[in-house]
Design a protein around this motif. Structure first.
Motif, PDB file in Angstrom:
ATOM      1  N   PRO A   1      -0.243   8.598  -0.449  1.00 37.24           N
ATOM      2  CA  PRO A   1       0.711   7.658   0.154  1.00 37.24           C
ATOM      3  C   PRO A   1       0.575   6.303  -0.511  1.00 37.24           C
ATOM      4  CG  PRO A   1      -1.175   7.999   1.608  1.00 37.24           C
ATOM      5  CD  PRO A   1      -1.335   8.960   0.475  1.00 37.24           C
TER       6      PRO A   1
ATOM      7  N   ARG B   1       7.784   2.670   1.662  1.00 36.29           N
ATOM      8  CA  ARG B   1       6.642   3.572   1.712  1.00 36.29           C
ATOM      9  C   ARG B   1       7.035   4.901   1.078  1.00 36.29           C
ATOM     10  NH1 ARG B   1       3.580   2.898   7.588  1.00 36.29           N
ATOM     11  NH2 ARG B   1       1.555   2.771   6.544  1.00 36.29           N
TER      12      ARG B   1
ATOM     13  N   LEU C   1       5.386   8.782  -1.034  1.00 35.61           N
ATOM     14  CA  LEU C   1       4.313   9.658  -1.485  1.00 35.61           C
ATOM     15  C   LEU C   1       4.434   9.730  -3.002  1.00 35.61           C
ATOM     16  CD1 LEU C   1       2.072  11.376  -0.123  1.00 35.61           C
ATOM     17  CD2 LEU C   1       3.585  13.354  -0.431  1.00 35.61           C
TER      18      LEU C   1
END
Length: 500
Positions: A88, A109, A111
């Motif tokens: 992450p 945000r 991954l």
């Protein structure tokens, strides 16, 4: 997206990517993404991990080990942006024009999976034409766009004019038994500067976003030099034929002009030392004072949350301000930012002192079997009782008591930054090259004592007439000035691990 870091790094907290902007309205422009480990996803406010991270304030880097702010399972594994591992991240996508001016940015945000963990030397070698099996496939798709975007950021940096004190960094090399086998000053590569410029841009974007959202935050501030230090600097510059304006705003460009004007002169080293000592210490604050050294109106630390608590607080502030999740800054933290800023400023100074003193002890042990050896050095500090020297070979600092220099009384001329012989007028000035002999090494104290072998030089001072020699300062045993503790004379403004 790739990480570019030091050869021994294990806590990879930043990754970078760039591509040309295909928007016809932005010819020659660039898109840059800086992805930062999402530590906030693992370390929640008020948890035991959070309380201990706040107490430590930052990771501490010693030549043989790291004392991490967070447990190694988190700092070197779960949060570290390791190659080919999903992690992450909190990322910022920035758009720049061909001149390096930022046109916009957006935080999100995500991954991510790092395509490669490159070292600075490896990435630089690839750009210079020395490819390996890892960098070969990345050259055109990843590395050249990064360097292209960096070239544009350099244009903006040049126009902005931050303080240009590019000081060498000392690296201690240890053998398998933990003993020093050498001290080197690694070359500063464009790869280092590229990462630095990308991180600065991301840090500025974080501060701008939080200000736009009217969110409180912890700034990284660097005040302009104090009036007292500017007066002292002006007096010194007059002694070498330079002037410091007495009116008008003081900006880094002023110091840069002085550095440029003296770069090819014998006074270059001296001028750099004196300008460095005139600067304030960078700290954390809940109030924005700007960053004088970087010549920025607003600046925050966002890019290293694995090793700095300030960055974790900024991450949480962004998460709350932008609605990126439930693990943002709490109401309690928002009311304590000034106290947190003071605490982590204190822990940063403590860490820097520990790193410095450990290096001093290791080098003193390294030199302990070379008593009587001669070294080339530079004068690095002056006090009433003597002068400090820094060895060219190792960067080690040591003390030369005034009582051991020649056969006359030496007084400290603060304006000329010199120790001056009362009878002859010959002097040792800050930054002067000298030859010294090692007399004593105390590894437990990190202390080195030297004997001066070089003669002083004329700096235009006249001998003091009628001066007696009976007022020589009292000296302790073995020529040490009373009160001498053997500590080196350092300002503690070095920048290990990208401190800015």
């Amino acid at each position: 997206i790739v990480t570019i870091d030091g050869e021994t790094a294990r806590d990879f907290d930043d990754a970078v990517w760039a591509e040309p902007d295909d928007d016809p309205a932005n010819p020659g422009g660039w898109h840059i993404v800086v992805g930062i480990a999402d530590v906030g996803a693992y370390v929640t406010p008020g948890s035991a991990l959070d309380r201990e991270a706040a107490r430590r304030g930052n990771s501490v880097y010693f030549p043989d080990r790291v004392v991490p702010m967070l447990p190694e399972r988190i700092s070197n594994d779960l949060c570290s942006l390791k190659e080919d591992e999903p992690r992450p991240c909190l990322a910022v996508r920035m758009v720049f024009n061909k001149d390096g001016k930022k046109l916009g940015h957006r935080f999100f945000r995500a991954l991510m999976r790092s395509a490669a963990s490159l070292t600075y030397e490896q990435a630089q070698a690839a750009i210079d034409g020395r490819l390996d099996e890892v960098t070969g496939p990345l050259l055109e798709l990843v590395l050249r766009p990064l360097w292209g975007a960096y070239a544009s950021l350099v244009l903006e940096r040049t126009e902005r004019g931050p303080l240009d004190l590019d000081l060498p960094e000392r690296k201690i090399l240890l053998d398998d038994k933990g003993s020093v086998r050498g001290v080197v000053s690694p070359p500063r590569l464009d790869a280092h500067r590229l990462i630095e410029e990308f991180m600065i841009a991301a840090n500025v974007a974080a501060a701008e976003t939080l200000e736009a959202k009217r969110s409180p935050l912890i700034y990284r501030v660097h005040d302009c030099p104090s009036k007292e230090k500017l007066v002292s600097l002006g007096e010194f510059l007059c002694t070498i034929g330079l002037k410091l304006p007495k009116s008008g705003a003081i900006k880094p460009a002023l110091f840069n002009r002085i550095l440029a004007d003296t770069r090819s002169t014998p006074a270059a080293e001296l001028v750099g030392e004196v300008i460095l000592r005139s600067q304030a210490q960078a700290v954390y604050s809940g109030d924005n004072l700007g960053h004088f050294g970087l010549n920025l109106r607003r600046y925050a630390h966002f890019t290293s949350p694995i090793r700095r608590y300030a960055d974790l607080i900024v991450h949480r502030a962004l998460i709350r301000a932008l609605g990126l999740g439930p693990d943002g800054l709490t109401d309690g933290e928002m009311g304590e930012l000034q106290e947190i800023a003071q605490s982590i400023s204190d822990t940063e100074r403590r860490a820097m002192a520990a790193e410095r003193e450990t290096a001093d002890r290791l080098i003193a042990a390294y030199l302990a079997d070379r008593i009587g050896a001669k070294f080339q050095a530079r004068v690095s500090g002056l006090v009433r009782t003597g002068l400090f020297v820094r060895l060219i070979e190792t960067g080690a600092d040591g003390f030369v008591p005034a009582s051991s220099i020649g056969h006359e009384y030496f007084y400290h001329d603060e304006v000329r930054q010199a120790l001056v012989g009362e009878d002859t007028g010959l002097a040792y000035r800050l930054g002067d090259p000298v030859e010294v002999r090692l007399v004593e090494a105390i590894p437990t104290a990190g202390a080195l004592r030297f004997e001066m072998l070089s003669e002083g030089r004329s700096i235009g001072t006249k001998p003091r007439s009628g001066a007696g020699k009976g007022d020589r300062r009292p000296q302790g045993d073995k020529g040490r000035p009373q009160g001498y503790k053997g500590k080196s004379h350092r300002q503690g403004r070095g920048a290990p691990r990208k401190r800015r």
